[in-house]
Design a protein around this motif. Structure first.
Motif, mmCIF file in Angstrom:
data_model
loop_
_atom_site.group_PDB
_atom_site.id
_atom_site.type_symbol
_atom_site.label_atom_id
_atom_site.label_comp_id
_atom_site.label_asym_id
_atom_site.label_seq_id
_atom_site.Cartn_x
_atom_site.Cartn_y
_atom_site.Cartn_z
ATOM 1 N N GLN A 6 0.837 -1.183 0.000
ATOM 2 C CA GLN A 6 0.000 0.000 0.000
ATOM 3 C C GLN A 6 0.883 1.248 0.000
ATOM 4 O OE1 GLN A 6 -2.522 -0.221 3.438
ATOM 5 N NE2 GLN A 6 -3.815 -1.867 2.585
ATOM 6 N N LEU A 7 0.427 2.257 -0.697
ATOM 7 C CA LEU A 7 1.143 3.529 -0.796
ATOM 8 C C LEU A 7 0.400 4.583 0.018
ATOM 9 C CD1 LEU A 7 3.477 5.099 -2.068
ATOM 10 C CD2 LEU A 7 1.950 5.657 -3.988
ATOM 11 N N ARG A 8 1.086 5.167 0.987
ATOM 12 C CA ARG A 8 0.473 6.164 1.845
ATOM 13 C C ARG A 8 1.302 7.447 1.840
ATOM 14 N NH1 ARG A 8 -1.218 2.831 7.377
ATOM 15 N NH2 ARG A 8 -2.718 1.401 6.376
ATOM 16 N N PHE A 9 0.599 8.567 1.888
ATOM 17 C CA PHE A 9 1.249 9.876 1.946
ATOM 18 C C PHE A 9 1.049 10.454 3.345
ATOM 19 C CE2 PHE A 9 0.192 9.256 -2.504
ATOM 20 C CZ PHE A 9 1.372 9.613 -3.141
ATOM 21 N N SER A 10 2.117 10.957 3.921
ATOM 22 C CA SER A 10 2.043 11.565 5.254
ATOM 23 C C SER A 10 3.068 12.681 5.354
ATOM 24 C CB SER A 10 2.290 10.524 6.352
ATOM 25 O OG SER A 10 3.591 9.987 6.243
#
Length: 500
Positions: A6-10
């Protein structure tokens, strides 16, 4: 469950090493800063303290605070950066660093400098020369413990070795105040059986200890200590009444029930007042003066002076470390860039430290000047003129974060004509006034202290009455708030402030 990607932006805040160092230095006190700098001097060969003008082989020294800043010492080699194989990066925390701190010292006149130099010379010469005996005696008194003082007297007394050993045993059982809080029965198991010591022998040894100087030593409670001290005084009516009070009426005196005391003693006000003054002159802790004093030194970071009608803040040059880049190592690195990547790292770290130290003092100076501008009435008239102030006000004025102002004002001290204060001292809560304004809690405490100091001892002011008097001045304060502030000022309640 199946494994998956999964690709997450933070978003997260990443602090660079130089910014972390800047924050760390900002929250250190002056003593802790010097310790940190000493550690860096041992670890970093590119960094050194200024040795003085007589060192001709060293790099150009840091100028005086009135002429230039510490940051300029690290700029000699900043025109050509040294690469160690990694990407070069600048210190984010010092992007807007000023080049100098000349403005911090422009406001100091030659007269002020002359007065400061004269004050330092007087302080250095105090206690020297022909009058050196006074300081030497003070040092000796501070170094003599209660045990040594008593044993020195015992050594001059004529007694057997057995009796001397028992007296020394009692002395060893005394606490720091010179009182014997242990029961004599508890000391018997410490004595060898072959000595054949009974409780009566220890009682005699205790009486011998109680005859030593200072008076009141070896007592088993406060009452006995006061009686021992009174017995050493010459005969008088005040001494007789004092012994009667201490022997059985000490609780009435502590409660200031003077009417009942006068009935029991069959005396008038003057006689009771003399006895009270005599008892108050006694020492409830006769051995405390031999305890080693705990000395705490405070080095002010800034100095406040009034110059041409305005209160100005100047950095304390004695508290500012004088750092520079080591010329020999810097020259080697400058002409031989590939010699050592370690030296390159040390050079960059030395530049960061010099700039961060300079930024620390620059921030302290800005915050201190903002505080003085807000609290100038305090420096003119004292605590009663203190105005309410919050960290947010200073932070908004200087465009800093509240946490930064909190770090700057913690364990940083300001020297002024009214004394040395921690910067936190100038911040405090407030209460409302009838006119819709605000009054600082510090000013209210000062007013309470003034009212109590001026009260009639026979009719002291109650907390409710103090609240009424403040209300007449337009300051709305509840009785419970008065009680809280009074306790903070170590002012006893009205029942304990009543005099004869």
């Amino acid at each position: 469950m199946k494994p998956s990607l999964q690709l997450r932006f933070s978003q997260q805040l990443a602090l660079t090493p130089q910014l972390q160092q800047s924050i760390k230095l900002l929250q250190l006190s002056t003593l802790e800063l010097n310790q940190e700098i000493e550690r860096m001097l041992l670890e970093n060969p590119m960094l050194e303290r200024e040795a003085g003008e007589e060192d001709e082989g060293a790099s150009p020294s840091l100028p005086e605070p009135q002429e230039a800043s510490m940051a300029t010492a690290g700029e000699e080699y900043s025109s050509e950066r040294v690469s160690s194989g990694e990407d070069e990066y600048e210190a984010a925390s010092v992007a807007d660093m000023p080049d100098s701190i000349n403005e911090a010292y422009d406001s100091v006149s030659d007269d002020d400098i002359g007065e400061a130099a004269e004050w330092r010379s007087e302080g250095a010469s105090h206690g020297s020369g022909d009058g050196e005996d006074g300081d030497f005696q003070d040092l000796q008194a501070a170094a003599t413990s209660l045990r040594d003082h008593l044993l020195g007297q015992v050594a001059l007394m004529a007694m057997t070795d057995r009796d001397r050993a028992l007296v020394m045993l009692v002395i060893e059982a005394l606490d720091d105040d010179g009182l014997l809080l242990q029961e004599l029965e508890e000391l018997l198991p410490l004595i060898p059986p072959e000595w054949d010591v009974e409780l009566e022998d220890l009682t005699i040894s205790l009486h011998q200890v109680q005859s030593l100087d200072p008076a009141g030593i070896g007592a088993r409670n406060l009452q006995e200590s006061l009686l021992l001290q009174l017995k050493t005084l010459p005969e008088s009516e005040s001494r007789r009444l004092s012994m009667i009070i201490v022997d059985g009426n000490l609780e009435l005196l502590a409660a200031r029930d003077f009417a009942k005391l006068k009935r029991r003693l069959s005396c008038n006000d003057d006689a009771l007042r003399s006895a009270q003054e005599l008892i108050c002159s006694l020492n409830p802790r006769p051995g405390a003066r031999f305890a080693a004093p705990e000395t705490r030194y405070v080095i002010p970071d800034v100095v406040v002076r009034k110059y041409r009608g305005a209160w100005t803040v100047n950095l304390n040059s004695e508290a500012m470390p004088r750092l520079r880049i080591h010329k020999v190592y810097a020259d080697i690195l400058h002409h031989n860039r590939g010699v050592s990547s370690t030296l390159s790292t040390h050079l960059q770290e030395a530049k960061w430290l010099i700039k961060n130290v300079q930024q620390r003092f620059d921030t302290i100076l800005r915050v201190s000047q903002a505080i003085v501008d807000r609290q100038r009435q305090f420096f003119e008239h004292g605590e009663v003129a203190m105005r309410p102030l919050t960290l947010r006000e200073i932070a908004e004025e200087l465009e800093l974060h509240e946490s930064t102002v909190s770090r700057v004002t913690t364990q940083k001290y300001m020297a002024s004509a009214r004394g040395v204060f921690e910067l936190k001292y100038f911040f405090g809560s407030h209460v409302a006034t009838d006119t819709g304004g605000e009054c600082s809690a510090t000013a209210i405490r000062a007013l309470i202290r003034q009212l109590v100091a001026a009260e009639d001892g026979r009719k002291p002011l109650s907390d409710a009455r103090i609240a009424e008097l403040l209300g007449q001045q337009g300051i709305v304060v509840a009785r419970r708030t008065i009680a809280k502030y009074r306790e903070l000022l170590n002012i006893p309640p009205v029942s304990q402030r009543k005099s004869i």
